[in-house]
Design a protein around this motif. Structure first.
Motif, PDB file in Angstrom:
ATOM      1  N   MET A  10      88.830 -56.762  24.634  1.00  0.00           N
ATOM      2  CA  MET A  10      89.832 -56.124  25.492  1.00  0.00           C
ATOM      3  C   MET A  10      89.427 -56.209  26.958  1.00  0.00           C
ATOM      4  N   LEU A  11      88.130 -55.983  27.174  1.00  0.00           N
ATOM      5  CA  LEU A  11      87.648 -56.056  28.556  1.00  0.00           C
ATOM      6  C   LEU A  11      87.819 -57.475  29.104  1.00  0.00           C
ATOM      7  N   ILE A  12      87.541 -58.432  28.211  1.00  0.00           N
ATOM      8  CA  ILE A  12      87.693 -59.834  28.650  1.00  0.00           C
ATOM      9  C   ILE A  12      89.140 -60.111  29.006  1.00  0.00           C
ATOM     10  N   LYS A  13      90.053 -59.583  28.187  1.00  0.00           N
ATOM     11  CA  LYS A  13      91.453 -59.838  28.433  1.00  0.00           C
ATOM     12  C   LYS A  13      91.910 -59.171  29.735  1.00  0.00           C
ATOM     13  N   ARG A  14      91.305 -58.008  30.037  1.00  0.00           N
ATOM     14  CA  ARG A  14      91.708 -57.342  31.267  1.00  0.00           C
ATOM     15  C   ARG A  14      91.130 -58.036  32.500  1.00  0.00           C
ATOM     16  N   CYS A  15      89.902 -58.531  32.363  1.00  0.00           N
ATOM     17  CA  CYS A  15      89.278 -59.191  33.516  1.00  0.00           C
ATOM     18  C   CYS A  15      89.834 -60.597  33.725  1.00  0.00           C
ATOM     19  N   LEU A  16      90.193 -61.252  32.642  1.00  0.00           N
ATOM     20  CA  LEU A  16      90.715 -62.612  32.758  1.00  0.00           C
ATOM     21  C   LEU A  16      92.124 -62.661  32.200  1.00  0.00           C
ATOM     22  N   PRO A  17      93.111 -62.203  32.967  1.00  0.00           N
ATOM     23  CA  PRO A  17      94.473 -62.215  32.429  1.00  0.00           C
ATOM     24  C   PRO A  17      95.005 -63.634  32.252  1.00  0.00           C
ATOM     25  N   ARG A  18      94.526 -64.561  33.056  1.00  0.00           N
ATOM     26  CA  ARG A  18      94.973 -65.950  32.947  1.00  0.00           C
ATOM     27  C   ARG A  18      93.769 -66.872  32.897  1.00  0.00           C
ATOM     28  N   PRO A  19      93.238 -67.103  31.714  1.00  0.00           N
ATOM     29  CA  PRO A  19      91.999 -67.891  31.625  1.00  0.00           C
ATOM     30  C   PRO A  19      92.128 -69.296  32.178  1.00  0.00           C
ATOM     31  N   ILE A  20      93.298 -69.933  31.935  1.00  0.00           N
ATOM     32  CA  ILE A  20      93.431 -71.329  32.401  1.00  0.00           C
ATOM     33  C   ILE A  20      93.446 -71.365  33.927  1.00  0.00           C
ATOM     34  N   LEU A  21      94.186 -70.417  34.520  1.00  0.00           N
ATOM     35  CA  LEU A  21      94.234 -70.360  35.980  1.00  0.00           C
ATOM     36  C   LEU A  21      92.847 -70.116  36.545  1.00  0.00           C
ATOM     37  N   SER A  22      92.091 -69.204  35.909  1.00  0.00           N
ATOM     38  CA  SER A  22      90.737 -68.915  36.385  1.00  0.00           C
ATOM     39  C   SER A  22      89.868 -70.169  36.344  1.00  0.00           C
ATOM     40  N   LEU A  23      89.987 -70.890  35.231  1.00  0.00           N
ATOM     41  CA  LEU A  23      89.188 -72.113  35.090  1.00  0.00           C
ATOM     42  C   LEU A  23      89.560 -73.125  36.177  1.00  0.00           C
ATOM     43  N   ILE A  24      90.883 -73.279  36.402  1.00  0.00           N
ATOM     44  CA  ILE A  24      91.322 -74.257  37.404  1.00  0.00           C
ATOM     45  C   ILE A  24      90.829 -73.850  38.791  1.00  0.00           C
ATOM     46  N   LEU A  25      90.918 -72.542  39.099  1.00  0.00           N
ATOM     47  CA  LEU A  25      90.453 -72.077  40.408  1.00  0.00           C
ATOM     48  C   LEU A  25      88.975 -72.373  40.597  1.00  0.00           C
ATOM     49  N   MET A  26      88.198 -72.119  39.534  1.00  0.00           N
ATOM     50  CA  MET A  26      86.764 -72.368  39.627  1.00  0.00           C
ATOM     51  C   MET A  26      86.499 -73.855  39.858  1.00  0.00           C
ATOM     52  N   LEU A  27      87.180 -74.702  39.097  1.00  0.00           N
ATOM     53  CA  LEU A  27      86.971 -76.145  39.260  1.00  0.00           C
ATOM     54  C   LEU A  27      87.352 -76.601  40.661  1.00  0.00           C
ATOM     55  N   VAL A  28      88.491 -76.064  41.161  1.00  0.00           N
ATOM     56  CA  VAL A  28      88.932 -76.477  42.496  1.00  0.00           C
ATOM     57  C   VAL A  28      87.913 -76.042  43.546  1.00  0.00           C
ATOM     58  N   TRP A  29      87.347 -74.836  43.353  1.00  0.00           N
ATOM     59  CA  TRP A  29      86.349 -74.388  44.324  1.00  0.00           C
ATOM     60  C   TRP A  29      85.113 -75.295  44.305  1.00  0.00           C
ATOM     61  N   ILE A  30      84.684 -75.654  43.080  1.00  0.00           N
ATOM     62  CA  ILE A  30      83.511 -76.544  42.993  1.00  0.00           C
ATOM     63  C   ILE A  30      83.810 -77.877  43.661  1.00  0.00           C
ATOM     64  N   MET A  31      85.044 -78.384  43.430  1.00  0.00           N
ATOM     65  CA  MET A  31      85.412 -79.658  44.055  1.00  0.00           C
ATOM     66  C   MET A  31      85.466 -79.530  45.572  1.00  0.00           C
ATOM     67  N   LEU A  32      85.986 -78.384  46.048  1.00  0.00           N
ATOM     68  CA  LEU A  32      86.099 -78.199  47.492  1.00  0.00           C
ATOM     69  C   LEU A  32      84.721 -78.168  48.137  1.00  0.00           C
ATOM     70  N   SER A  33      83.780 -77.480  47.490  1.00  0.00           N
ATOM     71  CA  SER A  33      82.460 -77.382  48.105  1.00  0.00           C
ATOM     72  C   SER A  33      81.637 -78.639  47.874  1.00  0.00           C
ATOM     73  N   ASP A  34      82.143 -79.566  47.024  1.00  0.00           N
ATOM     74  CA  ASP A  34      81.606 -80.913  46.912  1.00  0.00           C
ATOM     75  C   ASP A  34      80.225 -80.999  46.272  1.00  0.00           C
ATOM     76  N   VAL A  35      79.649 -79.877  45.805  1.00  0.00           N
ATOM     77  CA  VAL A  35      78.386 -79.957  45.080  1.00  0.00           C
ATOM     78  C   VAL A  35      78.481 -79.088  43.838  1.00  0.00           C
ATOM     79  N   ILE A  36      77.830 -79.513  42.770  1.00  0.00           N
ATOM     80  CA  ILE A  36      77.725 -78.663  41.593  1.00  0.00           C
ATOM     81  C   ILE A  36      76.368 -77.972  41.682  1.00  0.00           C
ATOM     82  N   SER A  37      76.366 -76.747  42.204  1.00  0.00           N
ATOM     83  CA  SER A  37      75.111 -76.017  42.320  1.00  0.00           C
ATOM     84  C   SER A  37      75.354 -74.602  41.804  1.00  0.00           C
TER      85      SER A  37
END
Lengths: 141, 163, 89
Positions: free
Chosen positions: B1-28
């Protein structure tokens, strides 16, 4: 990555970079050429919507390969530019086609089938018929 | 339940994270952690503005569809480039009304984008009450063939994936 | 090998931008000019990337990203304006 240090890897990377550069630039040029010599707006729209995206995408791929060649690093930022272009190109093409229909631009005489007239709601006003997924729209004043 | 409340849109969260990693240009560690923070924070802050999330029913089919569209984009572009590059032969353009069977907004958007990106066709106008899509075709003899091809190649898989 | 390919592609992309500029100046209709401008944005991204390869630096990547975003947003804004005479509802 030890296998990256072999001499033939450099040659292959260089050849691939050169190939992608030329291919991308050629496709970009052809699509811009089409924009000049095609006869009506709807035809001219095809070049920028598709070919330019692919051309610039290929040049971006070439750039990625080039940086693998000289620095041994992947710049994923360029991938982001490619994806962004790929997502936005059809949207702007759709909107531009809509503008052309709205302004009733003439289409070429060899075109079969006439475009249907745009109505108020297509331009963006509130539709008279309720949207199937939006039950609230029928109650709107 | 906590996971569902913290991550209401898992796919969107994943995409945002990937886009941020791509923007910063390094995987660190830094970029991954910052991406994770943004991926959790942004959906929570903007949750009320989003429409219902589309449900992917068949992920494997979605991957196949994506690969097919990628390949089609490549071939289509070469075709269009070839058509444009020879001025001595006039293309035969056409406007085609394409009857839609898809129902959801998201899948219609995907279909329209796919049509615009692939062989010699551009979606020009969407009509929601008549459920039809106006398409401009660069070079065709047979309008029915275009409609059939779009239906079997793109709309049917999309319908299986999302509806 | 890359040097020659780079010069050829510089030439082709620059010519593409010149052709876009022709369409931008000649028209004949407003959507034509918009699409010429939009294509010019995309082609200038290609030019920037070629310049990046020439200089072997990654400084200009952000520039390419920004041009991609601003180009798309301005195209959509102008289209919306032409469709409705108003951008913000």
């Amino acid at each position: 990555m030890a296998w990256l240090d072999k001499a033939w890897v450099d040659t292959v990377l260089e050849a691939l970079t050169a190939f992608f550069l030329i291919a991308g630039a050629l496709i970009t040029f052809i699509s811009s050429f089409g924009m000049v010599h095609l006869r009506d707006f709807y035809l001219r729209m095809h070049g920028p919507a598709k070919a330019t995206t692919l051309g610039v995408g290929l040049i971006l791929v070439a750039c990625m390969l080039y940086f693998v060649l000289i620095e041994r690093t992947f710049h994923i930022q360029l991938l982001l530019v490619t994806i962004f272009l790929l997502i936005t190109a059809p949207i702007s093409a759709h909107l531009l086609a809509k503008v052309a229909l709205h302004q009733k631009l003439p289409s070429d005489t060899s075109t079969t089938g006439a475009p249907s007239e745009l109505r108020e709601e297509d331009v963006g006003q509130e539709p008279d018929t309720p949207h199937p997924e939006d039950p609230g729209s029928s109650q709107r004043p | 339940m906590l996971i569902k409340r913290c991550l209401p849109r898992p796919i969107l969260s994943l995409i945002l994270m990937l886009v941020w990693i791509m923007l910063s240009d390094v995987i660190s560690y830094g970029s991954v952690i910052m991406g994770a923070i943004l991926g959790i924070a942004i959906p929570l802050l903007t949750q009320r503005f989003w429409d219902a999330q589309p449900v992917v029913k068949k992920p494997l089919l979605l991957i196949r569809y994506t690969l097919r569209v990628m390949l089609d984009i490549l071939i289509a572009n070469l075709e269009v480039a070839w058509l444009i590059a020879r001025p001595w032969r006039r293309p035969r353009p056409a406007f085609v009304e394409y009857p839609l069977t898809l129902q959801r907004d998201f899948s219609i958007t995907l279909l329209a984008s796919t049509i615009s990106l692939t062989p010699g066709t551009i979606s020009a106008n969407l009509r929601l009450d008549g459920r039809s899509l106006l398409i401009h075709v660069l070079d065709t003899d047979d309008e029915q063939a275009v409609i059939d091809e779009i239906y079997h190649r793109y709309e049917r898989p999309l319908m299986e994936i999302y509806e | 090998m890359i040097g020659i390919a780079l010069w050829i592609s510089f030439f082709l992309v620059a010519m593409a931008i010149v052709l876009n500029a022709y369409r931008l100046l000649v028209g004949p209709s407003l959507p034509d000019r918009i699409i010429a401008l939009d294509t010019m944005y995309v082609n200038s991204i290609a030019l920037i990337i070629l310049y990046t390869i020439w200089l072997s630096t990654r400084v200009y990547f952000e520039g390419a990203l920004l041009i991609a975003m601003l180009g798309f947003i301005s195209t959509v804004a102008v289209c919306k304006y032409l469709l409705r005479g108003d951008i913000i509802e």
